[in-house]
Design a protein around this motif. Structure first.
Motif, PDB file in Angstrom:
ATOM      1  N   LEU A 156       0.836  -1.193   0.000  1.00 62.61           N
ATOM      2  CA  LEU A 156       0.000   0.000   0.000  1.00 62.61           C
ATOM      3  C   LEU A 156       0.877   1.252   0.000  1.00 62.61           C
ATOM      4  O   LEU A 156       1.786   1.384   0.819  1.00 62.61           O
ATOM      5  CB  LEU A 156      -0.910   0.000   1.234  1.00 62.61           C
ATOM      6  CG  LEU A 156      -1.870   1.167   1.361  1.00 62.61           C
ATOM      7  CD1 LEU A 156      -2.899   1.142   0.236  1.00 62.61           C
ATOM      8  CD2 LEU A 156      -2.570   1.114   2.706  1.00 62.61           C
ATOM      9  N   VAL A 157       0.599   2.144  -0.937  1.00 62.15           N
ATOM     10  CA  VAL A 157       1.315   3.414  -1.028  1.00 62.15           C
ATOM     11  C   VAL A 157       0.325   4.525  -0.728  1.00 62.15           C
ATOM     12  O   VAL A 157      -0.771   4.567  -1.286  1.00 62.15           O
ATOM     13  CB  VAL A 157       1.919   3.607  -2.439  1.00 62.15           C
ATOM     14  CG1 VAL A 157       2.579   4.982  -2.561  1.00 62.15           C
ATOM     15  CG2 VAL A 157       2.931   2.507  -2.737  1.00 62.15           C
ATOM     16  N   TRP A 158       0.702   5.421   0.174  1.00 57.88           N
ATOM     17  CA  TRP A 158      -0.144   6.551   0.554  1.00 57.88           C
ATOM     18  C   TRP A 158       0.649   7.829   0.340  1.00 57.88           C
ATOM     19  O   TRP A 158       1.828   7.901   0.688  1.00 57.88           O
ATOM     20  CB  TRP A 158      -0.571   6.413   2.013  1.00 57.88           C
ATOM     21  CG  TRP A 158      -1.469   7.498   2.480  1.00 57.88           C
ATOM     22  CD1 TRP A 158      -2.799   7.650   2.208  1.00 57.88           C
ATOM     23  CD2 TRP A 158      -1.109   8.608   3.312  1.00 57.88           C
ATOM     24  NE1 TRP A 158      -3.272   8.781   2.817  1.00 57.88           N
ATOM     25  CE2 TRP A 158      -2.257   9.383   3.492  1.00 57.88           C
ATOM     26  CE3 TRP A 158       0.087   9.017   3.900  1.00 57.88           C
ATOM     27  CZ2 TRP A 158      -2.258  10.546   4.250  1.00 57.88           C
ATOM     28  CZ3 TRP A 158       0.090  10.164   4.653  1.00 57.88           C
ATOM     29  CH2 TRP A 158      -1.084  10.913   4.823  1.00 57.88           C
ATOM     30  N   ARG A 198       4.569   7.325   1.578  1.00 55.20           N
ATOM     31  CA  ARG A 198       4.953   6.191   2.428  1.00 55.20           C
ATOM     32  C   ARG A 198       4.450   4.909   1.795  1.00 55.20           C
ATOM     33  O   ARG A 198       3.338   4.842   1.323  1.00 55.20           O
ATOM     34  CB  ARG A 198       4.441   6.363   3.853  1.00 55.20           C
ATOM     35  CG  ARG A 198       2.985   6.050   4.035  1.00 55.20           C
ATOM     36  CD  ARG A 198       2.387   6.521   5.330  1.00 55.20           C
ATOM     37  NE  ARG A 198       3.001   6.067   6.523  1.00 55.20           N
ATOM     38  CZ  ARG A 198       2.733   4.922   7.144  1.00 55.20           C
ATOM     39  NH1 ARG A 198       1.875   4.078   6.635  1.00 55.20           N
ATOM     40  NH2 ARG A 198       3.333   4.620   8.261  1.00 55.20           N
ATOM     41  N   ARG A 199       5.326   3.925   1.795  1.00 54.14           N
ATOM     42  CA  ARG A 199       4.994   2.593   1.289  1.00 54.14           C
ATOM     43  C   ARG A 199       5.044   1.629   2.463  1.00 54.14           C
ATOM     44  O   ARG A 199       6.014   1.582   3.207  1.00 54.14           O
ATOM     45  CB  ARG A 199       5.994   2.160   0.224  1.00 54.14           C
ATOM     46  CG  ARG A 199       5.803   0.724  -0.249  1.00 54.14           C
ATOM     47  CD  ARG A 199       6.879   0.306  -1.240  1.00 54.14           C
ATOM     48  NE  ARG A 199       6.785   1.065  -2.465  1.00 54.14           N
ATOM     49  CZ  ARG A 199       6.007   0.724  -3.499  1.00 54.14           C
ATOM     50  NH1 ARG A 199       5.271  -0.367  -3.444  1.00 54.14           N
ATOM     51  NH2 ARG A 199       5.980   1.467  -4.577  1.00 54.14           N
ATOM     52  N   SER A 200       3.983   0.860   2.632  1.00 52.34           N
ATOM     53  CA  SER A 200       3.940  -0.141   3.693  1.00 52.34           C
ATOM     54  C   SER A 200       4.567  -1.419   3.146  1.00 52.34           C
ATOM     55  O   SER A 200       3.897  -2.247   2.542  1.00 52.34           O
ATOM     56  CB  SER A 200       2.495  -0.367   4.143  1.00 52.34           C
ATOM     57  OG  SER A 200       2.466  -1.208   5.260  1.00 52.34           O
ATOM     58  N   ILE A 257       7.588  -2.665   8.518  1.00 49.05           N
ATOM     59  CA  ILE A 257       8.616  -1.897   7.820  1.00 49.05           C
ATOM     60  C   ILE A 257       7.934  -0.948   6.841  1.00 49.05           C
ATOM     61  O   ILE A 257       7.050  -1.356   6.086  1.00 49.05           O
ATOM     62  CB  ILE A 257       9.597  -2.807   7.056  1.00 49.05           C
ATOM     63  CG1 ILE A 257      10.297  -3.771   8.019  1.00 49.05           C
ATOM     64  CG2 ILE A 257      10.636  -1.967   6.309  1.00 49.05           C
ATOM     65  CD1 ILE A 257      11.142  -4.828   7.336  1.00 49.05           C
ATOM     66  N   LEU A 258       8.367   0.313   6.876  1.00 46.89           N
ATOM     67  CA  LEU A 258       7.846   1.348   5.984  1.00 46.89           C
ATOM     68  C   LEU A 258       8.983   1.922   5.167  1.00 46.89           C
ATOM     69  O   LEU A 258      10.119   1.966   5.632  1.00 46.89           O
ATOM     70  CB  LEU A 258       7.243   2.506   6.786  1.00 46.89           C
ATOM     71  CG  LEU A 258       6.236   2.179   7.851  1.00 46.89           C
ATOM     72  CD1 LEU A 258       5.922   3.409   8.665  1.00 46.89           C
ATOM     73  CD2 LEU A 258       4.991   1.640   7.205  1.00 46.89           C
ATOM     74  N   GLU A 259       8.656   2.398   3.978  1.00 46.12           N
ATOM     75  CA  GLU A 259       9.595   3.193   3.204  1.00 46.12           C
ATOM     76  C   GLU A 259       8.989   4.583   3.104  1.00 46.12           C
ATOM     77  O   GLU A 259       7.817   4.732   2.759  1.00 46.12           O
ATOM     78  CB  GLU A 259       9.794   2.614   1.808  1.00 46.12           C
ATOM     79  CG  GLU A 259      10.733   3.460   0.958  1.00 46.12           C
ATOM     80  CD  GLU A 259      10.831   2.972  -0.467  1.00 46.12           C
ATOM     81  OE1 GLU A 259      11.956   2.855  -0.965  1.00 46.12           O
ATOM     82  OE2 GLU A 259       9.772   2.711  -1.087  1.00 46.12           O
ATOM     83  N   GLY A 260       9.779   5.600   3.430  1.00 43.12           N
ATOM     84  CA  GLY A 260       9.318   6.978   3.351  1.00 43.12           C
ATOM     85  C   GLY A 260      10.099   7.744   2.303  1.00 43.12           C
ATOM     86  O   GLY A 260      11.272   7.445   2.032  1.00 43.12           O
ATOM     87  N   PHE A 261       9.434   8.725   1.712  1.00 42.47           N
ATOM     88  CA  PHE A 261      10.051   9.596   0.726  1.00 42.47           C
ATOM     89  C   PHE A 261       9.575  11.010   1.017  1.00 42.47           C
ATOM     90  O   PHE A 261       8.372  11.253   1.125  1.00 42.47           O
ATOM     91  CB  PHE A 261       9.622   9.167  -0.683  1.00 42.47           C
ATOM     92  CG  PHE A 261      10.155  10.046  -1.776  1.00 42.47           C
ATOM     93  CD1 PHE A 261      11.381   9.793  -2.353  1.00 42.47           C
ATOM     94  CD2 PHE A 261       9.427  11.135  -2.225  1.00 42.47           C
ATOM     95  CE1 PHE A 261      11.880  10.604  -3.363  1.00 42.47           C
ATOM     96  CE2 PHE A 261       9.902  11.955  -3.237  1.00 42.47           C
ATOM     97  CZ  PHE A 261      11.140  11.694  -3.804  1.00 42.47           C
ATOM     98  N   LEU A 262      10.523  11.935   1.216  1.00 43.36           N
ATOM     99  CA  LEU A 262      10.192  13.344   1.447  1.00 43.36           C
ATOM    100  C   LEU A 262      10.870  14.193   0.397  1.00 43.36           C
ATOM    101  O   LEU A 262      12.075  14.057   0.173  1.00 43.36           O
ATOM    102  CB  LEU A 262      10.666  13.810   2.826  1.00 43.36           C
ATOM    103  CG  LEU A 262       9.899  13.360   4.054  1.00 43.36           C
ATOM    104  CD1 LEU A 262      10.583  13.881   5.312  1.00 43.36           C
ATOM    105  CD2 LEU A 262       8.468  13.819   4.010  1.00 43.36           C
TER     106      LEU A 262
END
Length: 196
Positions: A95-97, A106-108, A120-125
């Motif tokens: 899931l990408v929000w 954020r990707r779950s 575990i999450l992947e974040g992008f700012l």
């Protein structure tokens, strides 16, 4: 089971509608009025109503406040609006929000699952993005933040840390946090979250 793994990710509209419904359910389950939630979170009653009717999408900051009121991590809440996640989480099922206004994605990667304490999450700012969280959704939440690309400034309970690619910050969360990308490049990072 195999067919469920082969499906693509849910459409953003579908996720937003289910999220709106789940936010309304959580409020009703507790017997709270919109005014009570507004007082607890500092989010206006009209915004809460529009969120629950899927007329607007929540920002990361607003969603963080609601998660705090409902005692959930953001990932737990988002996992509740997904169909049951399989044990194997294929890349196209994560899931990408997005919060376009804040510049946050954020990707779950490994979503919450019954019987498991970690995720575990992947974040992008994007450069200049600045996201404050007033309080943890669950006090004592353990987090490990590993920077993959770029620079991230993370403030935990008033202590500021500037993290570069390869750095890892780990802590138990009891107070406010802030995630800021000072630029000039985007930042990509992973967060491992472990429930107390």
């Amino acid at each position: 089971m195999r067919a469920a793994e082969e499906k693509g990710p849910q459409s953003p509209d579908h996720v937003e509608a289910r999220l709106a419904g789940r936010l309304a359910e959580l409020r009703v389950e507790r017997g709270w009025s919109l005014d009570e939630v507004a007082q607890q979170t500092g989010v206006s009653r009209s915004t809460l109503s529009r969120l629950e009717h899927a007329q607007i999408s929540p920002t990361a900051a607003v969603l963080g406040k609601l998660c705090g009121a409902y005692g959930r991590t953001m990932s737990q809440l988002l996992a509740e609006v997904e169909s049951e996640p399989p044990q194997l989480v294929r890349s196209n099922r994560q899931l990408v929000w997005r919060d376009e206004e804040a510049g946050f994605t954020r990707r779950s990667v490994s979503p919450p699952h019954p019987g498991l304490k970690g995720e575990i999450l992947e974040g992008f700012l994007r450069p200049g993005a600045d996201i404050p969280y007033d309080r943890p959704p669950v006090p004592g939440l353990e987090q490990h933040i590993w920077i993959l690309d770029g620079t991230l400034q993370v403030t935990v309970d008033g202590d500021a840390h500037e993290l570069q690619a390869g750095d890892c910050l780990r802590f138990r969360l009891y107070g406010p946090t802030r995630f800021r990308n000072p630029g000039p490049d985007p930042v990509r990072y992973t967060i491992m979250i472990i429930l107390p």
